[in-house]
Design a protein around this motif. Structure first.
Motif, PDB file in Angstrom:
ATOM      1  N   GLU A   1       0.672  -0.710  -0.149  1.00 27.68           N
ATOM      2  CA  GLU A   1       0.235   0.336  -0.194  1.00 27.68           C
ATOM      3  C   GLU A   1       0.659   0.892  -0.055  1.00 27.68           C
ATOM      4  OE1 GLU A   1      -3.916  -1.745   2.584  1.00 27.68           O
ATOM      5  OE2 GLU A   1      -2.431  -0.304   3.491  1.00 27.68           O
ATOM      6  N   ALA A   2       2.198   0.954   0.570  1.00 28.01           N
ATOM      7  CA  ALA A   2       2.586   2.078   1.142  1.00 28.01           C
ATOM      8  C   ALA A   2       3.359   2.765  -0.775  1.00 28.01           C
ATOM      9  CB  ALA A   2       3.846   2.336   1.600  1.00 28.01           C
ATOM     10  N   ALA A   3       4.204   1.562  -0.934  1.00 25.44           N
ATOM     11  CA  ALA A   3       4.707   1.507  -2.395  1.00 25.44           C
ATOM     12  C   ALA A   3       3.727   2.258  -3.509  1.00 25.44           C
ATOM     13  CB  ALA A   3       4.861   0.523  -2.742  1.00 25.44           C
ATOM     14  N   LEU A   4       1.978   2.130  -3.710  1.00 22.23           N
ATOM     15  CA  LEU A   4       1.193   2.446  -3.866  1.00 22.23           C
ATOM     16  C   LEU A   4       0.892   3.774  -4.537  1.00 22.23           C
ATOM     17  CD1 LEU A   4      -0.887   1.857  -6.996  1.00 22.23           C
ATOM     18  CD2 LEU A   4      -2.840   1.613  -4.919  1.00 22.23           C
ATOM     19  N   THR A   5       0.567   4.319  -2.753  1.00 20.15           N
ATOM     20  CA  THR A   5       0.941   5.682  -2.720  1.00 20.15           C
ATOM     21  C   THR A   5       1.788   6.524  -2.703  1.00 20.15           C
ATOM     22  OG1 THR A   5      -0.806   5.054  -1.239  1.00 20.15           O
ATOM     23  CG2 THR A   5      -0.184   6.963  -0.985  1.00 20.15           C
ATOM     24  N   ALA A   6       2.745   5.951  -2.674  1.00 22.37           N
ATOM     25  CA  ALA A   6       4.060   7.192  -2.256  1.00 22.37           C
ATOM     26  C   ALA A   6       4.116   6.939  -4.363  1.00 22.37           C
ATOM     27  CB  ALA A   6       5.125   6.619  -1.642  1.00 22.37           C
ATOM     28  N   GLY A   7       3.990   6.479  -4.538  1.00 22.70           N
ATOM     29  CA  GLY A   7       4.253   6.739  -6.243  1.00 22.70           C
ATOM     30  C   GLY A   7       5.398   5.488  -6.836  1.00 22.70           C
ATOM     31  N   PHE A   8       5.478   4.618  -6.105  1.00 23.97           N
ATOM     32  CA  PHE A   8       6.938   3.887  -6.206  1.00 23.97           C
ATOM     33  C   PHE A   8       5.795   2.989  -7.606  1.00 23.97           C
ATOM     34  CE2 PHE A   8       8.426   5.583  -2.517  1.00 23.97           C
ATOM     35  CZ  PHE A   8      10.115   5.060  -2.722  1.00 23.97           C
ATOM     36  N   ALA A   9       6.602   2.438  -8.358  1.00 22.54           N
ATOM     37  CA  ALA A   9       6.325   1.395  -9.844  1.00 22.54           C
ATOM     38  C   ALA A   9       5.413  -0.098  -8.877  1.00 22.54           C
ATOM     39  CB  ALA A   9       7.570   0.805 -10.932  1.00 22.54           C
ATOM     40  N   ASP A  10       6.018  -0.375  -7.458  1.00 16.90           N
ATOM     41  CA  ASP A  10       5.453  -1.789  -7.257  1.00 16.90           C
ATOM     42  C   ASP A  10       6.013  -1.846  -6.165  1.00 16.90           C
ATOM     43  OD1 ASP A  10       7.817  -2.579  -7.723  1.00 16.90           O
ATOM     44  OD2 ASP A  10       7.365  -3.411  -9.431  1.00 16.90           O
ATOM     45  N   GLN A  11       6.171  -2.860  -5.075  1.00 14.24           N
ATOM     46  CA  GLN A  11       6.840  -3.029  -3.909  1.00 14.24           C
ATOM     47  C   GLN A  11       8.074  -2.965  -4.178  1.00 14.24           C
ATOM     48  OE1 GLN A  11       4.487  -5.460  -1.687  1.00 14.24           O
ATOM     49  NE2 GLN A  11       5.683  -6.016  -0.169  1.00 14.24           N
ATOM     50  N   ALA A  12       8.487  -3.800  -5.136  1.00 13.88           N
ATOM     51  CA  ALA A  12       9.976  -4.475  -5.325  1.00 13.88           C
ATOM     52  C   ALA A  12      11.128  -2.684  -5.094  1.00 13.88           C
ATOM     53  CB  ALA A  12       9.726  -5.130  -6.091  1.00 13.88           C
ATOM     54  N   HIS A  13      10.236  -1.862  -6.543  1.00 12.23           N
ATOM     55  CA  HIS A  13      10.948  -0.773  -6.524  1.00 12.23           C
ATOM     56  C   HIS A  13      10.980  -0.024  -5.082  1.00 12.23           C
ATOM     57  CE1 HIS A  13      11.023   3.245  -8.540  1.00 12.23           C
ATOM     58  NE2 HIS A  13      12.193   3.008  -8.203  1.00 12.23           N
ATOM     59  N   LEU A  14      10.114  -0.104  -4.339  1.00 12.42           N
ATOM     60  CA  LEU A  14      10.151   0.773  -2.741  1.00 12.42           C
ATOM     61  C   LEU A  14      10.910   0.225  -2.311  1.00 12.42           C
ATOM     62  CD1 LEU A  14       9.505   2.620  -0.343  1.00 12.42           C
ATOM     63  CD2 LEU A  14       7.691   0.587  -0.234  1.00 12.42           C
ATOM     64  N   THR A  15      11.591  -1.550  -1.881  1.00 10.35           N
ATOM     65  CA  THR A  15      11.987  -1.646  -1.098  1.00 10.35           C
ATOM     66  C   THR A  15      13.824  -1.787  -2.130  1.00 10.35           C
ATOM     67  OG1 THR A  15      11.305  -4.089  -1.324  1.00 10.35           O
ATOM     68  CG2 THR A  15      13.322  -3.922  -0.723  1.00 10.35           C
ATOM     69  N   ARG A  16      13.560  -1.214  -2.830  1.00 12.29           N
ATOM     70  CA  ARG A  16      15.551  -1.490  -3.481  1.00 12.29           C
ATOM     71  C   ARG A  16      14.979  -0.375  -2.989  1.00 12.29           C
ATOM     72  NH1 ARG A  16      13.145  -3.189  -8.013  1.00 12.29           N
ATOM     73  NH2 ARG A  16      13.348  -1.566  -9.244  1.00 12.29           N
ATOM     74  N   VAL A  17      14.192   1.371  -2.974  1.00 17.30           N
ATOM     75  CA  VAL A  17      14.582   2.995  -3.104  1.00 17.30           C
ATOM     76  C   VAL A  17      14.941   2.811  -1.101  1.00 17.30           C
ATOM     77  CG1 VAL A  17      13.981   5.127  -3.144  1.00 17.30           C
ATOM     78  CG2 VAL A  17      14.142   2.944  -4.863  1.00 17.30           C
ATOM     79  N   PHE A  18      14.339   1.724  -0.335  1.00 12.51           N
ATOM     80  CA  PHE A  18      13.736   2.540   1.123  1.00 12.51           C
ATOM     81  C   PHE A  18      15.185   1.965   1.502  1.00 12.51           C
ATOM     82  CE2 PHE A  18      12.412   1.642   5.560  1.00 12.51           C
ATOM     83  CZ  PHE A  18      11.192   2.350   5.354  1.00 12.51           C
ATOM     84  N   LYS A  19      15.457   0.292   1.197  1.00 14.60           N
ATOM     85  CA  LYS A  19      17.107   0.418   1.683  1.00 14.60           C
ATOM     86  C   LYS A  19      18.284   1.477   1.490  1.00 14.60           C
ATOM     87  CE  LYS A  19      20.133  -3.597   2.790  1.00 14.60           C
ATOM     88  NZ  LYS A  19      20.367  -4.363   1.836  1.00 14.60           N
ATOM     89  N   ARG A  20      18.084   1.803   0.298  1.00 17.10           N
ATOM     90  CA  ARG A  20      19.459   2.601  -0.144  1.00 17.10           C
ATOM     91  C   ARG A  20      19.169   4.266   0.646  1.00 17.10           C
ATOM     92  NH1 ARG A  20      20.899   2.626  -6.383  1.00 17.10           N
ATOM     93  NH2 ARG A  20      23.144   3.624  -4.858  1.00 17.10           N
TER      94      ARG A  20
END
Length: 286
Positions: A239-258
Motif C-alpha cells: 500500500e505504501a509503495a502504491l500511494t507514495a508513487g513507486f512502480a511496485d513494492q519491489a521498487h519501494l524495497t530497493r530505494v527504501f533500503k538505500r
C-alpha cells in the motif's frame, strides 16, 4: 539472509516511544551504498570499525573508526565503504521537535561532518546503548542522550544558521517544496520547470548545483519519507509503495533500503525478545 544483502552485512533499526522522534540504526555494511538523501533529523553517529565515505557539501568525507559523524537536518549526503572491510557504526537520528525541546535552535549547523573526539564518541555510544537496550529506563535513555547532544552542541555547533551557509535560490526552493509536498506526483522535468519559471535544462543544472542531487533523485528520497509515514500509520509495504508513487513494492524495497538502511519489512518487524514498546527491524547476518 535477505536477498540483496552481502555476506557479513547487518542492520537494525530501533525506536522507543518514550522519546518521540528519536531513532537508532546499528549496522555493518560492505557493499551497501546509500543514495544521496536528506533527513529531517540530526544524524549523530560513531564509526565502530572500518571507514565510511560520504559526499557532503560538495566534498568527500572519510570517517575512520572512532570518529563521530554529524549531518544536520536537510543536508544532502551519501554513504559507502571507504575501507575494504566496509564500515560498522551506531547512529542516532534526532528529530526537529525533539531537538527544539532539548534547546537546540532550529537550523543549527556544525563546522565539520566528521570529528575526532573520543569523549564525544563515548557519550554517543552510551546513549545509543541505552536507547537500544529494552531494559534501560526512560530516565537513563534521555539523560544519556541529552549529555551526548550537549557535548556536540557546545563543541561543534556553528553560530551561523545553516540556511545562511547554503543559500537556496527561489526557483530551486520552490521546486524542492513541490517535490516535498507532492512526492507521489508523476511530474516531468518540463512540468516542474514551468512551475518555477525556468527552462528544464536550467532547473536541472541549478537543482543539482544547489542541493547536490538531480530532481528525480530528490523525488525518490521524498517518496521514501512519505512511505515511512504511511508504514508508521499502519499501511502495508504494498500500500505504501502504491500511494507514495513507486512502480511496485519491489521498487519501494530497493530505494527504501538505500535511504533508510533497512528494507520496509525489517523497518516494521519487531525484534525477537524486544520489549513491546520498541519498534525494531533487523537484517540477520549470513
Amino acid at each position: 539472509m535477505r536477498a540483496g544483502t552481502s555476506a557479513g552485512e547487518r542492520a537494525t533499526f530501533t525506536r522507543s516511544p518514550d522519546l518521540p522522534e528519536v531513532e537508532t540504526l546499528t549496522a555493518r555494511y560492505v557493499t551497501h551504498r546509500f543514495l544521496p538523501h536528506t533527513h529531517e533529523a540530526l544524524v549523530l553517529g560513531v564509526i565502530e570499525g572500518g571507514a565510511e565515505g560520504f559526499r557532503f557539501r560538495g566534498g568527500q568525507v572519510v570517517a575512520p573508526a572512532g570518529s563521530v559523524v554529524v549531518v544536520p537536518p536537510g543536508e544532502v549526503h551519501t554513504g559507502e565503504a571507504a575501507a575494504p572491510q566496509g564500515w560498522a557504526y551506531r547512529v542516532l537520528y534526532l528529530g526537529p521537535d525533539w531537538l527544539a525541546g532539548a534547546g537546540v535552535a532550529p537550523g543549527v549547523g556544525f563546522r565539520e561532518a566528521s570529528v575526532e573526539d573520543p569523549d564525544l564518541a563515548a557519550h554517543v555510544r552510551l546513549a545509543h546503548a541505552a536507547l537500544t537496550r529494552p531494559g534501560a529506563s526512560p530516565l537513563a535513555r534521555e539523560t544519556l542522550l541529552r549529555a551526548a547532544l550537549a557535548r556536540l552542541v557546545a563543541r561543534y555547533a556553528d553560530a551561523r544558521p545553516r540556511q545562511d551557509i547554503i543559500p537556496v535560490p527561489r526557483a530551486v526552493g520552490e521546486a524542492r517544496a513541490f517535490l516535498d509536498a507532492h512526492p507521489e506526483a508523476g511530474v516531468t522535468l518540463t512540468g516542474l520547470a514551468a512551475r518555477v519559471g525556468l527552462s528544464p535544462a536550467h532547473l536541472a543544472r541549478s537543482f543539482s548545483a544547489v542541493l547536490g542531487v538531480p530532481p528525480h533523485t530528490y523525488q525518490m528520497t521524498a517518496r521514501v519519507r512519505l512511505a515511512r509515514c504511511l508504514l508508521d500509520g499502519g499501511a502495508s509495504p504494498a500500500e505504501a509503495a502504491l500511494t507514495a508513487g513507486f512502480a511496485d513494492q519491489a521498487h519501494l524495497t530497493r530505494v527504501f533500503k538505500r535511504v533508510v538502511g533497512v528494507p520496509p519489512g525489517a523497518y516494521l518487524r519487531p525484534a525477537p525478545g524486544a520489549a513491546g514498546s520498541f519498534k525494531t527491524g533487523a537484517l540477520p547476518a549470513r
